[in-house]
Design a protein around this motif. Structure first.
Motif, mmCIF file in Angstrom:
data_model
loop_
_atom_site.group_PDB
_atom_site.id
_atom_site.type_symbol
_atom_site.label_atom_id
_atom_site.label_comp_id
_atom_site.label_asym_id
_atom_site.label_seq_id
_atom_site.Cartn_x
_atom_site.Cartn_y
_atom_site.Cartn_z
ATOM 1 N N GLN A 103 4.728 -5.423 8.166
ATOM 2 C CA GLN A 103 3.405 -6.043 8.215
ATOM 3 C C GLN A 103 2.490 -5.475 7.133
ATOM 4 O O GLN A 103 1.769 -6.210 6.458
ATOM 5 N N GLN A 104 2.544 -4.140 6.952
ATOM 6 C CA GLN A 104 1.718 -3.509 5.924
ATOM 7 C C GLN A 104 2.152 -3.924 4.519
ATOM 8 O O GLN A 104 1.313 -4.174 3.644
ATOM 9 N N LEU A 107 0.834 -7.352 3.901
ATOM 10 C CA LEU A 107 -0.599 -7.320 3.614
ATOM 11 C C LEU A 107 -0.854 -6.848 2.180
ATOM 12 O O LEU A 107 -1.724 -7.371 1.479
ATOM 13 N N GLN A 108 -0.048 -5.852 1.741
ATOM 14 C CA GLN A 108 -0.187 -5.331 0.381
ATOM 15 C C GLN A 108 0.169 -6.408 -0.661
ATOM 16 O O GLN A 108 -0.543 -6.601 -1.642
ATOM 17 N N SER A 112 -4.401 -8.373 0.856
ATOM 18 C CA SER A 112 -5.303 -8.505 1.998
ATOM 19 C C SER A 112 -6.209 -7.276 2.121
ATOM 20 O O SER A 112 -5.768 -6.138 1.930
ATOM 21 N N PRO A 113 -7.485 -7.479 2.465
ATOM 22 C CA PRO A 113 -8.398 -6.336 2.680
ATOM 23 C C PRO A 113 -8.002 -5.504 3.905
ATOM 24 O O PRO A 113 -8.469 -4.376 4.059
ATOM 25 N N GLU A 114 -7.150 -6.036 4.759
ATOM 26 C CA GLU A 114 -6.705 -5.310 5.946
ATOM 27 C C GLU A 114 -5.612 -4.292 5.621
ATOM 28 O O GLU A 114 -5.228 -3.494 6.468
ATOM 29 N N PHE A 115 -5.104 -4.317 4.370
ATOM 30 C CA PHE A 115 -4.064 -3.366 3.978
ATOM 31 C C PHE A 115 -4.613 -1.946 4.018
ATOM 32 O O PHE A 115 -5.692 -1.651 3.513
ATOM 33 N N ASP A 116 -3.834 -1.041 4.634
ATOM 34 C CA ASP A 116 -4.231 0.362 4.786
ATOM 35 C C ASP A 116 -3.157 1.234 4.149
ATOM 36 O O ASP A 116 -2.065 1.408 4.711
ATOM 37 N N LYS A 119 -1.993 4.234 6.221
ATOM 38 C CA LYS A 119 -1.085 3.817 7.295
ATOM 39 C C LYS A 119 0.309 3.541 6.751
ATOM 40 O O LYS A 119 1.320 3.877 7.369
#
Length: 626
Positions: A103-104, A107-108, A112-116, A119
């Protein structure tokens, strides 16, 4: 160690008894095939095992603390999640970590701005700790083999066949202790089936398998359970062993029944002579008489009459395809294909899903038109086309009425006809079940009903698109016998290798990108030839590489002292690598390795093969001047 035990299971629907007081167990490491006729209760039994249905009597249980995975015939998933989300939806900590990691990464990749990033780094450390990278590599291999190309596609956008493949991939990824597979080869092409066959044969797992694929059963299973006449029979061996022992069992039962019938005649005379007042001894004999009567009345499957189907007369011109081409958007499905069909020709069609097999059949039957080229059909040709879509029949009709709506009698010879009821019986619809409503039929029974409605119209050119899906083995045997004697032309698309090998004279191989190859022989002969050509190409490649040296090397007359030592060492090194290769292969085939160990050993096997090839080439190079 016992993984599953069933004791005294019984199940009936109204007057139809599926099974009565059956008991069986499955131990760790056993690979069991379950065989029965359509409608005999295979899927019901699996649902009872999984506690989705309740038996009328008896009980069954899995061993505590083992993980069980069940592949249904028609799996259903929520339409919103993506393929990868569906596959990794599991409580296993390794899979849960892998799911978060994927999922990460997604997102990367999407920015996506939700990428951490923190994490992601934490998940990478966790992946290292759990050795989850091996799991990721395994998942990618399974997805690749089952041709699941877009893991981010929502499940609701997939076809029925794609959903089945995702469900199968999920089962294999989960690595359960006990796996139950209901018709796993449906919707798989031949390449996928052969990979799955090798995978299940190689892996050390406990398996219960329902399939009509006889080659698959023979290679994978080491035990067969047969559900017949509401009873369960067990055979300690593969499918070939089952065939042999079943014949012996049926012969013994027939002899027992005949013996009982002869004895019954004598006992019936005794019963008629006896006075109404009975002694204790007489009462015991009377009880034995009634048991004998039941045994003598027992029915074994009556052999259907052999029939020779009469088809419509066929003229000299049958079917000619000239320079047929078809594209969908930018994808070429068929490119410049030509062929002239001859009388009594039986052709098979094989190839990966999506390569255009059904498209060709639809062009032949004029359901769709080619982009270029011509199709010329003889005036006397009458097609019988069995499609994958099935039949649309009123569920409230009786089975016998479906057939009678087409014809009351079916001509099967010059002066021979069968009634609708007799024709149904020939295709394994007992007389007692012919007045059942269509809605009561199993999926396989509906497919069988559709098949015989196509056959009974007396076509002289049969086209069968995946006719073996959902049919039981008994019906496949009847269908094979029927088609062997069929006097017209036949084209059959099937992933059932046994079925193809028994029937076809040649196969059209759909190789992709519109290319269709005509091979003179059955499917197994095609695979053998393909393997031989691949081996020959490898040998030629080695020889060419060994001979490719620069001009200075060719002018060389003898080895240097250093090269002489290298040449001598190579012989012993090659022998040692060949020995290691054989030992590594034996380990891979032993079935004793865990998935992690198997991956490590497989990687070493690839390394050894590469080293061996390099050293053999160097030896060939040096041997020219030795």
């Amino acid at each position: 160690m016992n993984y599953f035990q069933a004791d005294g299971l019984s199940k009936a629907y109204a007057e139809k008894i599926l099974f009565s007081n059956i008991s069986f167990g499955i131990d760790q490491g056993q690979k069991v095939g379950l065989i029965a006729r359509n409608g005999a209760g295979k899927t019901t039994l699996l649902n009872i095992m999984m506690q989705r249905e309740i038996p009328d009597s008896g009980n069954c249980n899995f061993r505590k603390n083992i993980r069980v995975a069940y592949l249904e015939q028609n799996p259903v998933f929520s339409p919103e999640p993506t393929v990868i989300q569906t596959l990794l939806d599991d409580n296993n900590p390794t899979i849960a970590t892998l799911r978060e990691y994927e999922q990460q990464v997604m997102l990367q990749e999407n920015g996506s701005p939700e990428f951490d990033n923190r994490k992601l780094q934490s998940l990478i450390a966790r992946m290292d700790e759990l050795q989850a990278w091996n799991m990721e590599a395994r998942i990618r291999q399974i997805l690749s083999r089952l041709k699941i190309s877009d893991p981010n596609q929502p499940m609701g956008q997939l076809s029925g066949g794609q959903v089945k493949r995702v469900a199968l991939a999920k089962i294999l990824i989960e690595e359960a202790d006990f796996i139950i597979l209901d018709e796993p080869t449906n919707h798989l092409d031949l390449e996928m089936i052969e990979w799955l066959e090798d995978y299940l044969e190689r892996e050390k797992l406990t398996l219960l398998l329902v399939t009509h694929d006889r080659y698959f059963l023979d290679k994978v299973c080491n035990e067969i359970l047969e559900l017949e006449n509401a009873s369960m029979y067990r055979y300690q061996g593969n499918y070939a062993y089952f065939l042999e022992k079943k014949q012996e069992r049926q012969h013994a039962q027939q002899m027992q029944t005949e013996k009982a019938r002869n004895l019954l005649k004598k006992e019936t005379e005794w019963m008629r002579r006896q006075p109404k007042a009975r002694t204790t001894k007489s009462k015991a004999r009377i009880e034995a008489y009634h048991q004998l009567k039941d045994l003598a009345a027992s029915q074994h499957h009556e052999k259907s009459p052999e029939i020779m189907m009469q088809s419509a007369r066929m003229g000299k011109k049958i079917l000619e395809l000239e320079n047929i081409s078809k594209k969908y958007d930018d994808q070429t499905i068929i490119k410049d294909f030509s062929y002239i069909f001859k009388k009594k020709e039986k052709a098979g069609i094989v190839g990966m899903n999506g390569t255009g097999k059904t498209t060709l059949l639809n062009i032949i039957t004029e359901k769709i038109q080619p982009d270029t080229g011509t199709v010329t059909t003889g005036e006397t040709v009458q097609f019988g086309y069995y499609t994958q879509e099935g039949i649309n029949v009123d569920d409230n009709k009786k089975v016998i009425d479906v057939v009678k709506d087409i014809a009351e009698t079916i001509k099967v010879g010059k002066d021979v006809s069968l009634t609708a009821a007799q024709f149904l019986f020939f295709f394994n619809f007992p007389y007692a079940s012919q007045n059942d409503f269509v809605r009561k039929l199993s999926g396989g029974e509906k497919r069988r009903l559709y098949l015989l409605t196509v056959l009974m119209k007396n076509p002289n050119f049969l086209i069968l698109d995946e006719p073996t899906n959902d049919l039981d083995i008994a019906t496949l045997n009847v269908l094979e016998d029927f088609l062997e004697d069929f006097p017209g032309c036949l084209i059959v698309v099937s992933h059932d290798r046994y079925f193809l090998d028994n029937l076809v004279d040649h196969v059209f191989v759909f190789e992709g990108n519109g290319k269709i190859k005509d091979f003179p022989g059955n499917y197994t002969e095609y695979q053998q030839k393909k393997a031989e050509l691949k081996q020959q190409e490898k040998k030629e490649e080695k020889t060419t590489t060994a001979k490719t040296t620069d001009t200075n090397s060719r002018e060389k007359k003898k080895l240097t002292w250093k090269e002489q030592k290298e040449f001598e060492a190579l012989e012993s090194e090659i022998a040692a690598l060949e020995q290691e290769k054989a030992e590594t292969l034996e380990k891979m085939n032993s079935g004793d390795l865990s998935p992690t160990e198997l991956q490590e050993v497989s990687a070493r096997y690839a390394e050894v093969e590469q080293l061996l090839e390099e050293k053999e080439l160097r030896w060939l190079e040096l041997s020219e001047w030795a």
